[in-house]
Design an enzyme around this catalytic site. Structure first.
Site, PDB file in Angstrom:
ATOM      1  N   GLU A  15       0.827  -1.211   0.000  1.00  0.00           N
ATOM      2  CA  GLU A  15       0.000   0.000   0.000  1.00  0.00           C
ATOM      3  C   GLU A  15       0.859   1.258   0.000  1.00  0.00           C
ATOM      4  O   GLU A  15       2.067   1.212   0.202  1.00  0.00           O
ATOM      5  CB  GLU A  15      -0.911   0.029   1.236  1.00  0.00           C
ATOM      6  CG  GLU A  15      -2.368  -0.332   0.978  1.00  0.00           C
ATOM      7  CD  GLU A  15      -3.118   0.705   0.150  1.00  0.00           C
ATOM      8  OE1 GLU A  15      -2.509   1.691  -0.338  1.00  0.00           O
ATOM      9  OE2 GLU A  15      -4.328   0.533  -0.026  1.00  0.00           O
ATOM     10  N   ARG A  99      -7.119   1.545  13.207  1.00  0.00           N
ATOM     11  CA  ARG A  99      -5.750   1.616  12.706  1.00  0.00           C
ATOM     12  C   ARG A  99      -5.682   2.641  11.586  1.00  0.00           C
ATOM     13  O   ARG A  99      -6.695   3.034  10.997  1.00  0.00           O
ATOM     14  CB  ARG A  99      -5.269   0.251  12.191  1.00  0.00           C
ATOM     15  CG  ARG A  99      -5.926  -0.231  10.909  1.00  0.00           C
ATOM     16  CD  ARG A  99      -5.134  -1.378  10.286  1.00  0.00           C
ATOM     17  NE  ARG A  99      -5.751  -1.916   9.070  1.00  0.00           N
ATOM     18  CZ  ARG A  99      -5.576  -1.424   7.851  1.00  0.00           C
ATOM     19  NH1 ARG A  99      -4.822  -0.347   7.673  1.00  0.00           N
ATOM     20  NH2 ARG A  99      -6.142  -1.984   6.807  1.00  0.00           N
ATOM     21  N   ASN A 156      -9.859   5.412   1.510  1.00  0.00           N
ATOM     22  CA  ASN A 156      -8.858   5.217   0.464  1.00  0.00           C
ATOM     23  C   ASN A 156      -8.953   6.366  -0.531  1.00  0.00           C
ATOM     24  O   ASN A 156     -10.046   6.903  -0.745  1.00  0.00           O
ATOM     25  CB  ASN A 156      -9.070   3.887  -0.262  1.00  0.00           C
ATOM     26  CG  ASN A 156      -8.376   2.730   0.428  1.00  0.00           C
ATOM     27  OD1 ASN A 156      -7.182   2.789   0.676  1.00  0.00           O
ATOM     28  ND2 ASN A 156      -9.133   1.689   0.753  1.00  0.00           N
ATOM     29  N   ASP A 204      -9.737   1.684  -4.336  1.00  0.00           N
ATOM     30  CA  ASP A 204      -8.648   1.710  -3.369  1.00  0.00           C
ATOM     31  C   ASP A 204      -7.880   3.008  -3.604  1.00  0.00           C
ATOM     32  O   ASP A 204      -8.484   4.037  -3.872  1.00  0.00           O
ATOM     33  CB  ASP A 204      -7.778   0.451  -3.502  1.00  0.00           C
ATOM     34  CG  ASP A 204      -7.151   0.034  -2.180  1.00  0.00           C
ATOM     35  OD1 ASP A 204      -6.517   0.890  -1.532  1.00  0.00           O
ATOM     36  OD2 ASP A 204      -7.271  -1.134  -1.792  1.00  0.00           O
TER      37      ASP A 204
END
Length: 291
Positions: A15, A99, A156, A204
């Site tokens: 990522e 997170r 995202n 994403d």
């Protein structure tokens, strides 16, 4: 199009690709593998971190930021990869069980960070996301945190238009990309749906080219979508991976498109690789953290 893998490294959940123009280096993270990775002309370096890490962004002062589950930290790039030296910058999201996920710096060098319910197990396994507990935060060079949005699923894509008045932002849980107007006081106005659900996976991470087109990685879609400024599909770019996660423009002329990816149940040979290809239209540059 002929894609190549830039290294033999395969991430569990690659990522956050970042191309550093001054250093001519590619930074990215393996969230589940807990690694911050940097590729330079000298080769690949991988810092092993104690928690899942979603982004790895160089700073103007010479170190780098890593966004971990417990907060945003400075990483000493001269520290040993197996014993990285970390210093806490801030805790942007105090919500227990969340997170860090998407993170990028705007043109002023401020870090924008999207958080979500933790979906990474102790062994790196994928867990279901069952609640919209995430938020969006802006972190200034002095570590001051400004909350911007809440009740997010899987944040995202963080990109801005040329004059910084519009934010492009995605929520993978909703399968939608949104556009926000940024008010004079820096807060976000109500989001507008810009590109809704599509059969080729969910949105994403993304990159922006110099023509104002957004290149969006499609998780579980095996492709990128190049989207025009009006939100229409300009083209579909097929990929040799099942789960592309994000992309960035790099190289000396910003004409190399890098794509990160994740492992999948299909076990395709390139799943988890960072892919690269040369493109005709250059991209916009990434910005270091100003602090």
């Amino acid at each position: 199009m002929s894609w190549i893998a830039v290294t033999e490294h395969r991430a569990q959940l690659g990522e956050g690709p970042f191309w550093d123009v001054p250093g001519q280096a590619l930074y990215w993270a393996d969230i589940a593998g807990r690694q911050a990775l940097r590729l330079t002309g000298s080769g690949l370096q991988a810092w092993q971190l104690p928690e899942p890490v979603s982004a790895f962004i160089p700073c103007e002062r010479g170190d780098a930021l890593v966004t971990l589950s417990s907060g945003v930290y400075r990483l000493d790039l001269d520290s040993e990869p197996q014993a990285p030296s970390l210093t806490l910058l801030c805790v942007a999201d105090p919500q227990a069980g969340n997170r860090a996920n998407e993170a990028r710096c705007d043109a002023r060098g401020r870090l924008w960070l999207g958080t979500m319910q933790n979906n990474i197990g102790e062994q790196g396994e994928e867990l279901p996301v069952r609640q919209r507990s995430g938020g969006l935060f802006r972190i200034d060079a002095d570590a001051r945190v400004t909350p911007l949005a809440r009740d997010l699923g899987i944040p995202n894509t963080l990109l801005w238009n040329e004059d910084g008045t519009q934010l492009y932002f995605g929520d993978s849980l909703a399968g939608t990309l949104y556009r926000y107007s940024i008010a004079r006081d820096g807060q976000l106005e109500a989001p507008r749906e810009w590109f809704g659900p599509h059969p080729r996976g969910v949105p994403d991470g993304s990159a922006m080219d110099t023509e104002g087109y957004l290149w969006n990685a499609r998780w579980d879609g095996g492709c990128l979508l190049r989207l025009a400024p009006n939100g229409e599909i300009d083209r579909v770019i097929e990929l040799p991976v099942s789960r592309p996660t994000s992309c960035v423009f790099g190289g000396p002329q910003l004409r190399t498109l890098y794509v990160t990816s994740a492992a999948s149940r299909f076990n395709h040979p390139l799943d988890g690789a960072v892919l690269a290809i040369e493109v005709d239209v250059p991209g916009t540059r990434c910005h270091r953290f100003a602090g």
